[in-house]
Design an enzyme around this catalytic site. Structure first.
Site, PDB file in Angstrom:
ATOM      1  N   ASP A  74      52.038  35.690  28.531  1.00 36.11           N
ATOM      2  CA  ASP A  74      52.626  37.133  28.987  1.00 36.11           C
ATOM      3  C   ASP A  74      52.167  37.428  30.472  1.00 36.11           C
ATOM      4  OD1 ASP A  74      49.844  37.289  28.540  1.00 36.11           O
ATOM      5  OD2 ASP A  74      49.847  39.391  28.779  1.00 36.11           O
ATOM      6  N   ASP A 112      48.502  31.679  24.828  1.00 35.63           N
ATOM      7  CA  ASP A 112      47.637  32.313  25.792  1.00 35.63           C
ATOM      8  C   ASP A 112      47.200  33.370  24.718  1.00 35.63           C
ATOM      9  OD1 ASP A 112      46.449  34.046  27.796  1.00 35.63           O
ATOM     10  OD2 ASP A 112      48.052  35.282  27.277  1.00 35.63           O
ATOM     11  N   ASP A 147      49.705  33.277  33.583  1.00 33.53           N
ATOM     12  CA  ASP A 147      50.410  32.183  32.732  1.00 33.53           C
ATOM     13  C   ASP A 147      51.731  31.780  33.397  1.00 33.53           C
ATOM     14  OD1 ASP A 147      48.468  32.629  30.520  1.00 33.53           O
ATOM     15  OD2 ASP A 147      49.602  34.545  30.007  1.00 33.53           O
TER      16      ASP A 147
HETATM   17  P1  ADP Z   1      44.230  35.145  28.724  1.00 40.66           P
HETATM   18  O1  ADP Z   1      44.348  33.737  29.239  1.00 40.66           O
HETATM   19  O2  ADP Z   1      43.306  35.015  27.540  1.00 40.66           O
HETATM   20  O3  ADP Z   1      45.443  35.904  28.703  1.00 40.66           O
HETATM   21  P2  ADP Z   1      43.282  35.849  31.402  1.00 40.66           P
HETATM   22  O4  ADP Z   1      43.449  34.879  32.140  1.00 40.66           O
HETATM   23  O5  ADP Z   1      44.164  37.027  31.793  1.00 40.66           O
HETATM   24  O6  ADP Z   1      43.405  36.171  29.926  1.00 40.66           O
HETATM   25  O7  ADP Z   1      41.944  36.605  31.606  1.00 40.66           O
HETATM   26  C1  ADP Z   1      40.703  35.834  31.463  1.00 40.66           C
HETATM   27  C2  ADP Z   1      39.562  36.875  31.552  1.00 40.66           C
HETATM   28  O8  ADP Z   1      39.510  37.263  32.935  1.00 40.66           O
HETATM   29  C3  ADP Z   1      39.582  38.082  30.736  1.00 40.66           C
HETATM   30  O9  ADP Z   1      39.153  37.787  29.524  1.00 40.66           O
HETATM   31  C4  ADP Z   1      38.692  39.053  31.517  1.00 40.66           C
HETATM   32  O10 ADP Z   1      37.427  38.796  31.243  1.00 40.66           O
HETATM   33  C5  ADP Z   1      38.996  38.549  32.838  1.00 40.66           C
HETATM   34  N1  ADP Z   1      40.090  39.593  33.332  1.00 40.66           N
HETATM   35  C6  ADP Z   1      40.967  39.194  33.969  1.00 40.66           C
HETATM   36  N2  ADP Z   1      41.608  40.178  34.545  1.00 40.66           N
HETATM   37  C7  ADP Z   1      40.873  41.251  34.395  1.00 40.66           C
HETATM   38  C8  ADP Z   1      41.106  42.478  34.771  1.00 40.66           C
HETATM   39  N3  ADP Z   1      42.090  43.170  35.333  1.00 40.66           N
HETATM   40  N4  ADP Z   1      39.979  43.520  34.356  1.00 40.66           N
HETATM   41  C9  ADP Z   1      38.823  42.946  33.760  1.00 40.66           C
HETATM   42  N5  ADP Z   1      38.797  41.583  33.483  1.00 40.66           N
HETATM   43  C10 ADP Z   1      39.649  40.764  33.787  1.00 40.66           C
HETATM   44 MG    MG Z   2      47.489  37.139  28.844  1.00 38.66          MG
END
Ligand code: ADP
Ligand code: MG
Length: 734
Positions: free
Chosen positions: A622, A421, A626
């Site tokens: 994390d 991730d 996920d």
């Molecule tokens: P990753 O898979 O890289 O860990 P996430 O799935 O957690 O990323 O989040 C994907 C996208 O969703 C982030 O890049 C962001 O654009 C948006 N996002 C998710 N949660 C938040 C939040 N709490 N505040 C702002 N943007 C968020």
């Molecule tokens: Mg993440």
């Protein structure tokens, strides 16, 4: 407060964890429940853990609903009613974890080790006496059926007979214990009571040593995961009142002074202190913590006095849950036990054939008996894997890696694919905000940031933490909102004073019907530079944007390079972030493939596809988003320190300090453990074959056959305990 019969502790699509008080410590009942439930349609995986009173079910959500699973569980409990408690108690949880009485368990464990030792000493004295008598007075001890030696052999064999009866009762007819019990009885019947006694002696020494290695492993874990002291102070009506840590409740204000251990997870409401958090974060340097900072149970106040508003107490604290995981890991060795069972069954078949064969060919019952003894003693086979795995799990815990079962340790070394991730896994826990842009003339950067902070205030997502940290730096105190809703992989919405705030990515804005097209060109530029964009809107109007840098964790590149050199075929980046950001990162880190804009179920699907193409996949993640993927992968590894609780819960392995280099240690440790287990099996098998051939040829007396076991059992234990002190080289040899 009496808990309801079955409660759902954690739920993610496709996986549920129930708390079932009734199965706590009911080991036999747990086994029958597991067998019964495993046959039900729609259930893909089931684990019933009597030591923690939990049931973990992986299910096909199209075929069965959580409510139906609960019904099934109730039905299962009715069909498999309560039996007397099994005598086998969970052997760890000896830490001072509130609510479980650790000192009692430690005492019990020590008592049983002591009893075994006493039994062995008594046996040794008797064997010594017989030998001395033979040497000095040249009068060999009587070995007939009604001799003292036979009587001692029979008494000393009682634990073995119990094992054998339990195996037979559970349908394990081909296990080695009944075989061994038969050979002991046969030995006594044939007037070879001395040999029988010697075999029992070896068996008991073997079992004692196994317990000793396991106990050493537990001790190692306990040392790094010591938790609360027995008594603590709470602040009531202006005075400090001393109470037992068991009596703490969420909402209490706990007062901790210099040198004391913090017993709760909570927020500092008054005071400042230097806190040693090494048990949680692995960082050796103590940190200064003050008002509004979060503190964890198990950390130590080195200097200062702080008042903490308790949020999580007892079993719910982060450290206690981690302890539970460690406890699970030492108890939950089913797959390895299965492997030992399979091997033992094979040995049993070979043993029977070899014994009967020897008897038919040589017509000499003594030779046949020697062969039987050599093949029957199960110590080596059983110890080969279990001692190595206990030692390796303890070593991992010392290295801030918590492994929930031997199988996962084994699979990390064998995996050929790793999926990572991005946010919070490859990038740092709290990313840096690089730019804030306001789209409205009458709004400043700080207004945009405050709006975002209002929505993100309770969120644990790394981007939310970045927003909150920047707000703190700029001295912004966000107003509190009325309600908020986190939308995994997209963002968050909040209601405040009748206004709706939306904070998230472009997809989230599009879903909310907010037009962001006028900024597309500028956005593209930033995204191409590898920045993640957070849009901030209120009542359908876009107020501004926050650009966040994707600072990598230290060693991210070298860890990936190591894995590649170490034979990992597929290195995939799977993220919820946008395509250009994912592409930028994937190219700079040398990933084989990347998938962007994935929702939690898409991540899980990607893993399933990889696994169905025959790959053995490790997922490293994390966040809450996920959790599903972590539970679906062959091995799920959660970044513990900054990671979400549910991710740690769903994962098979948790890194408590989020240092990516731990992955290398883990992989090397896995390989080393497999090597040690292999060596152990070779040692066990080769001595068995040697003993069998020489026994059949009449070149080995029954007594010598038994001696052979002492040598290889000790060899195996010594070999396994090397893993307790094993040190990796952090990838230098790749
Ligand atoms: P990753 O898979 O890289 O860990 P996430 O799935 O957690 O990323 O989040 C994907 C996208 O969703 C982030 O890049 C962001 O654009 C948006 N996002 C998710 N949660 C938040 C939040 N709490 N505040 C702002 N943007 C968020
Ligand atoms: Mg993440």
């Amino acid at each position: 407060m009496k808990k309801s019969r079955i409660t759902i502790r954690h739920a993610i699509s496709g996986r549920l964890r129930f708390n079932v008080n009734e199965i706590l410590h009911a080991y036999e009942r747990a086994v029958s429940l597991e067998k019964w439930l495993a046959q039900k349609n729609g259930i893909t995986k089931i684990e019933v853990r009597a030591h923690s009173g939990s049931v973990i079910v992986c299910y096909k959500h199209k075929e069965i609903k959580p409510e139906q699973l609960r019904e099934l569980l109730i039905q299962a409990l009715e069909i498999h009613p309560k039996q007397a408690r099994s005598s086998r108690m969970p052997s760890v949880c000896a830490m001072s974890c509130v609510k479980c009485d650790p000192s009692e368990k430690t005492k019990r464990k020590k008592q049983s080790l002591f009893d075994s030792l006493l039994g062995i000493i008594a046996l040794t004295l008797f064997v010594g006496y017989v030998i001395i008598r033979r040497v000095i007075s040249k009068s060999p001890a009587a070995q007939g059926i009604f001799s003292l030696t036979s009587l001692v052999s029979l008494i000393a064999s009682i634990p073995l007979f119990r094992h054998a009866i339990a195996d037979l009762r559970h349908g394990r007819h081909k296990s080695l214990f009944p075989f061994l019990a038969c050979s002991i009885l046969l030995g006594i019947a044939m007037g070879e009571a001395m040999t029988a006694l010697e075999v029992i002696w070896i068996l008991r020494v073997g079992m004692l040593l196994e317990d000793y290695v396991a106990e050493q492993s537990r001790k190692a874990i306990r040392e790094i995961l010591q938790i609360a002291e027995k008594d603590t102070y709470i602040f009531v009506n202006g005075i400090e009142v001393r109470i037992c840590a068991d009596e703490l409740n969420p909402g209490d204000t706990v007062v901790i002074h210099t040198g004391e251990k913090i017993p709760v997870d909570g927020t500092i409401v008054r005071g400042q202190a230097i806190i040693d958090e090494s048990h949680i974060t692995g960082r050796a340097e103590a940190e200064t913590r003050g008002e509004n900072d979060i503190v964890f149970a198990g950390t130590i106040v080195q200097k200062g006095v702080i008042f903490i508003h308790a949020e999580k107490v007892g079993d719910d604290t982060y450290l206690c849950r981690i302890l539970q995981l460690v406890e699970d890991s030492l108890e939950n060795r089913a797959p390895v036990e299965q492997q030992a069972d399979i091997l033992a069954e094979r040995l049993f078949k070979i043993g029977i054939s070899a014994t009967v064969g020897t008897l038919l060919i040589t017509l000499n019952p003594f030779r046949a008996f020697t062969v039987m003894l050599v093949m029957a003693c199960p110590c080596a086979t059983v110890l080969a894997a279990s001692t190595a795995i206990s030692a390796a799990i303890a070593n991992a815990a010392k290295n801030h890696i918590l492994i929930k079962g031997g199988l996962y340790l084994e699979m990390v070394g064998k995996a050929d694919s790793f999926c990572f991730d991005k946010t919070g896994t490859l990038t740092i826990d709290v990313p840096q905000i690089s730019e804030i842009i306001s789209f409205l003339a009458d709004k400043t950067e700080n207004d945009v940031l405050e709006l975002a902070a209002i929505a993100e205030i309770h969120n644990e997502h790394p981007l939310a933490k970045a927003v909150m940290k920047e707000a703190e730096i700029r001295g912004i105190l966000p107003r509190s909102h009325v309600t908020c809703e986190f939308v995994l992989g997209l963002g968050v919405t909040a209601q405040v004073n009748g206004n709706k705030i939306m904070v998230g990515n472009s997809r989230f804005m599009n879903q909310g019907g907010i037009d962001i097209s006028f900024f597309a060109e500028e956005a593209e530029k930033r995204v191409a530079m590898g920045q993640t964009l957070i849009y901030v809107a209120e009542n359908q109007t876009l107020h501004g944007l926050i650009a966040v840098g994707n600072t990598l964790r230290p060693h991210a590149l070298s860890v990936l390079e190591y894995l590649r050199k170490d034979g990992v075929k597929n290195l995939h980046l799977i993220t919820g972030d946008t395509e250009p950001v994912a592409k930028h990162l994937a190219e700079s880190l040398g990933f084989d493939d990347y998938k962007a804009e994935l929702l939690p179920e898409d991540k899980a699907y990607h893993l399933e596809m990889l696994e169905s193409s025959g790959c053995r996949v490790v997922m490293v993640g994390d966040g809450v988003n996920d959790a599903l993927a972590l539970s679906r992968a062959s091995v799920g590894i959660a970044m513990g320190a900054g990671g979400a609780d549910v991710a740690i819960e769903a994962a098979d392995i948790a890194l408590t300090d989020s240092d990516l280099k731990r992955l290398l240690t883990l992989r090397q440790l896995s390989r080393q453990t497999l090597r040690v287990i292999d060596q152990n099996y070779w040692l066990a098998t080769s001595t068995n074959i040697f003993g069998m051939v020489f026994g059949a040829m009449g070149l080995l007396s029954p007594l010598m056959g038994g001696m052979l076991h002492i040598v290889h059992t000790l060899g195996i234990l010594a070999n396994s305990s090397r893993l307790l002190t094993w040190k990796g080289d952090n990838g230098k040899t790749a």
